[in-house]
Design a protein around this motif. Structure first.
Motif, PDB file in Angstrom:
ATOM      1  N   GLY A 196       3.131 -55.067 -25.974  1.00 51.24           N
ATOM      2  CA  GLY A 196       2.035 -55.558 -26.815  1.00 51.24           C
ATOM      3  C   GLY A 196       1.632 -56.962 -26.432  1.00 51.24           C
ATOM      4  O   GLY A 196       1.704 -57.345 -25.260  1.00 51.24           O
ATOM      5  N   ASN A 207      -3.980 -61.957 -33.682  1.00 54.41           N
ATOM      6  CA  ASN A 207      -4.151 -61.809 -32.236  1.00 54.41           C
ATOM      7  C   ASN A 207      -2.956 -61.139 -31.564  1.00 54.41           C
ATOM      8  O   ASN A 207      -2.976 -60.896 -30.360  1.00 54.41           O
ATOM      9  CB  ASN A 207      -4.397 -63.175 -31.586  1.00 54.41           C
ATOM     10  N   ARG A 209      -0.103 -58.031 -30.990  1.00 52.98           N
ATOM     11  CA  ARG A 209       0.008 -56.568 -31.008  1.00 52.98           C
ATOM     12  C   ARG A 209       1.495 -56.246 -30.865  1.00 52.98           C
ATOM     13  O   ARG A 209       2.089 -56.483 -29.805  1.00 52.98           O
ATOM     14  CB  ARG A 209      -0.804 -55.931 -29.876  1.00 52.98           C
ATOM     15  N   SER A 210       2.078 -55.719 -31.910  1.00 50.00           N
ATOM     16  CA  SER A 210       3.536 -55.606 -31.986  1.00 50.00           C
ATOM     17  C   SER A 210       4.071 -54.319 -31.347  1.00 50.00           C
ATOM     18  O   SER A 210       3.804 -53.205 -31.827  1.00 50.00           O
ATOM     19  CB  SER A 210       4.001 -55.653 -33.442  1.00 50.00           C
ATOM     20  N   ASP A 213       6.339 -52.683 -33.908  1.00 48.38           N
ATOM     21  CA  ASP A 213       5.599 -51.820 -34.835  1.00 48.38           C
ATOM     22  C   ASP A 213       5.402 -50.432 -34.230  1.00 48.38           C
ATOM     23  O   ASP A 213       5.526 -49.406 -34.919  1.00 48.38           O
ATOM     24  CB  ASP A 213       4.229 -52.418 -35.162  1.00 48.38           C
ATOM     25  N   ALA A 214       5.080 -50.404 -32.944  1.00 47.07           N
ATOM     26  CA  ALA A 214       4.851 -49.121 -32.276  1.00 47.07           C
ATOM     27  C   ALA A 214       6.114 -48.271 -32.277  1.00 47.07           C
ATOM     28  O   ALA A 214       6.073 -47.060 -32.543  1.00 47.07           O
ATOM     29  CB  ALA A 214       4.361 -49.357 -30.847  1.00 47.07           C
ATOM     30  N   VAL A 250       5.595 -62.095 -33.279  1.00 48.54           N
ATOM     31  CA  VAL A 250       5.107 -60.721 -33.059  1.00 48.54           C
ATOM     32  C   VAL A 250       5.722 -60.245 -31.744  1.00 48.54           C
ATOM     33  O   VAL A 250       5.446 -60.809 -30.682  1.00 48.54           O
ATOM     34  CB  VAL A 250       3.566 -60.680 -32.999  1.00 48.54           C
ATOM     35  N   ALA A 252       6.481 -58.583 -28.428  1.00 46.21           N
ATOM     36  CA  ALA A 252       5.606 -58.022 -27.394  1.00 46.21           C
ATOM     37  C   ALA A 252       6.274 -56.907 -26.600  1.00 46.21           C
ATOM     38  O   ALA A 252       5.594 -56.166 -25.879  1.00 46.21           O
ATOM     39  CB  ALA A 252       5.162 -59.119 -26.436  1.00 46.21           C
ATOM     40  N   THR A 286      -1.270 -49.177 -32.876  1.00 39.94           N
ATOM     41  CA  THR A 286      -0.865 -50.587 -32.824  1.00 39.94           C
ATOM     42  C   THR A 286      -1.568 -51.386 -31.741  1.00 39.94           C
ATOM     43  O   THR A 286      -1.309 -52.589 -31.601  1.00 39.94           O
ATOM     44  CB  THR A 286       0.659 -50.665 -32.591  1.00 39.94           C
ATOM     45  N   GLY A 287      -2.430 -50.746 -30.977  1.00 43.27           N
ATOM     46  CA  GLY A 287      -3.103 -51.448 -29.898  1.00 43.27           C
ATOM     47  C   GLY A 287      -2.166 -51.875 -28.787  1.00 43.27           C
ATOM     48  O   GLY A 287      -2.397 -52.883 -28.104  1.00 43.27           O
ATOM     49  N   THR A 288      -1.098 -51.116 -28.586  1.00 38.32           N
ATOM     50  CA  THR A 288      -0.126 -51.409 -27.535  1.00 38.32           C
ATOM     51  C   THR A 288      -0.217 -50.347 -26.444  1.00 38.32           C
ATOM     52  O   THR A 288      -0.975 -49.377 -26.552  1.00 38.32           O
ATOM     53  CB  THR A 288       1.308 -51.435 -28.105  1.00 38.32           C
ATOM     54  N   SER A 289       0.586 -50.519 -25.418  1.00 39.87           N
ATOM     55  CA  SER A 289       0.709 -49.507 -24.368  1.00 39.87           C
ATOM     56  C   SER A 289       2.187 -49.168 -24.207  1.00 39.87           C
ATOM     57  O   SER A 289       3.058 -49.862 -24.753  1.00 39.87           O
ATOM     58  CB  SER A 289       0.146 -50.032 -23.046  1.00 39.87           C
TER      59      SER A 289
END
Length: 480
Positions: A196, A207, A209-210, A213-214, A250, A252, A286-289
């Motif tokens: 993230g 700003n 992205r955790s 959380d994912a 947060v 990453a 979560t806007g992660t990869s």
């Protein structure tokens, strides 16, 4: 009663008992994790050469895999050895309370220090028979790393290694003396590594992205999946990287390791695909990869009743170990540290009422500290939920195993109590019993054409649907 040839092999094992016990104890002390068993592999390779085997290192390109062969021509009988330990199970030998040898260290909580050394003893005994008899046949000891995580035998199966064998034998330390029968779960392991954007959790969270959380959302999604799996399936997970220890950051980076099981490989693959979808969903939310890393896989076991019958006959002929007062005292003290009946691990007693009555009588209603008897013979195709990469061997050659009593009755698997027993007389006696049984059965398979033909006919019938390798095509063994 053992034949003269089998008796000679048993006498060889007894005459070299200290040699093989020293091997088991040295592996216990190394306690190396899956696919990191460098010292253990080096020790076995040295011992194989001392014993006169021709050694192949880095088998199938796996750093800690190897084999030692002796003889020429067919039949070719493989004897499987394992030697990896488990994390977090360090324990002082012989202690009857939890007392790690190395805090947080690893330990042989599945008895693989005994498994490998006992199989080596069996292979060495068969070698002595081949030398003396001059008869055709080849025995191969396989050093198989990563049974607890890495599934080297499955990677070897992908390369077709086991097809060269006429049959394979193995054993496992246990709290009972019995043949291993039935089938089990196939298994897949995949690591999900989420990425993230780091941020200050108070001043700039919008700003960030955790990745953590994912991971948490993925785990929640899998919990809801459990309602929609068939009863044979299992899903387990471990968060291998939570990103850090500061709550005001947060995170990453975060990773979670998943183990997916179903009876058939094809069903594990389907269930794994659903878990993959949940990982994609967690990343989207979560806007992660994330990076998907295939770790290993195993197929379900195919039982072979013909070999099981031969193994059982040899267990009877060899005779179960005679445990002394010291063995009994250790087992009794350890048995006080865990709950449960002493016969829970006996498959026949769980599934057959008549056998259960016999076992209850032999075990004094499950109260004996050691199951010092041979359980009644039992063969079945019934299902157990665990997994082993011996299953992949069983799809490519007739394969069977025994369990030998090396631990207190009813001891929990993968426990400090098993590690505490690892260098004891109780463990050594069970190991030597297993070695004699495997050696005698290998001799039967080499000299009794009718037995080998029956084992092969049964194998071809059970494997007619064809082997589905659980290892993905481009995967390579990875130490977790």
């Amino acid at each position: 009663m053992l034949s003269a040839e089998k008796q000679a092999m048993a006498e060889f094992i007894d005459g070299h008992a200290a040699y093989f016990e020293d091997v088991a104890d040295a592996i216990w002390a190394h306690a190396e994790l899956s696919l990191k068993e460098y010292a253990s592999a080096a020790l076995y390779i040295r011992k194989l050469r001392e014993l006169g085997f021709a050694v192949t290192e880095k088998l199938c390109g796996i750093e800690t895999a190897f084999c030692g062969s002796y003889g020429s021509g067919r039949p070719v009988i493989g004897i499987l050895g394992e030697f990896d330990a488990l994390s977090g199970l360090s324990q002082k030998a012989g202690e009857t309370s939890h007392d790690p040898l190395v805090p947080g260290g690893s330990g042989h909580g599945c008895g693989h220090n005994l498994l490998g050394a006992g199989s080596l003893a069996a292979a060495a005994a068969v070698k002595t028979w081949l030398e003396k008899s001059g008869k055709p046949g080849t025995v191969i000891f396989y050093g198989c790393p990563g049974e607890e995580g890495g599934a080297a035998k499955a990677y070897m199966a992908r390369e077709g290694l086991w097809k060269q064998l006429d049959a394979a034998l193995c054993w496992h330390p246990s709290d009972a003396n019995q043949t291993m029968t039935g089938t089990n779960n196939s298994c897949l392991q995949v690591l999900y590594k989420f990425s993230g954007i780091p941020a200050h959790a108070a001043g700039d969270p919008f700003n960030g992205r955790s990745a953590l959380d994912a991971v948490e959302l993925m785990n929640v999604g899998v919990q809801f999946l459990r309602e929609h799996m068939t009863p044979d399936c299992r899903i387990h997970y471990a968060i291998t990287d939570a990103g850090g220890v500061s709550p005001n950051v947060v995170q990453a980076k975060a990773s979670v390791l998943y183990m997916v099981r179903a009876n058939k490989v094809a069903d594990s693959v389907k269930l794994q695909a659903r878990v993959d979808d949940i990982a994609r969903g967690a990343a989207l939310m979560t806007g992660t990869s994330f990076e998907r890393v295939f770790i290993d896989g195993t197929a379900e076991l195919l039982p072979n009743f013909a070999i099981e019958k031969a193994l059982y006959a040899n267990m009877e002929a060899v005779g179960v170990p005679r445990f002394d007062a010291e063995d009994t005292a250790l087992a009794a003290a350890l048995k006080k540290t865990y709950p449960g009946s002493g016969i829970d691990g006996i498959k026949g007693a769980r599934e057959d009422a008549a056998i259960r009555r016999q076992v209850l009588a032999l075990s004094e209603n499950g109260t004996k500290p050691i199951n010092d008897f041979l359980t009644p013979r039992y063969s079945s195709t019934t299902f157990s939920p665990g997994s082993t990469d011996v299953g992949d061997v069983s799809w490519l050659t007739p394969t069977s195993q025994i369990e030998a009593c090396c631990w207190p009755a009813g001891v929990p698997g993968h426990s400090w109590q098993i590690v505490a027993c690892g260098k004891s007389g109780l463990a050594h006696k069970g190991m030597l019993f297993a070695a004699k049984t495997l050696a005698a059965t290998a001799l039967d398979l080499m000299t009794d054409a009718a037995l080998l033909d029956a084992a092969k006919a049964e194998f071809h019938e059970r494997s007619a649907s064809g082997y589905v390798c659980p290892i993905e095509p481009d995967a390579v063994p990875i130490a977790i």
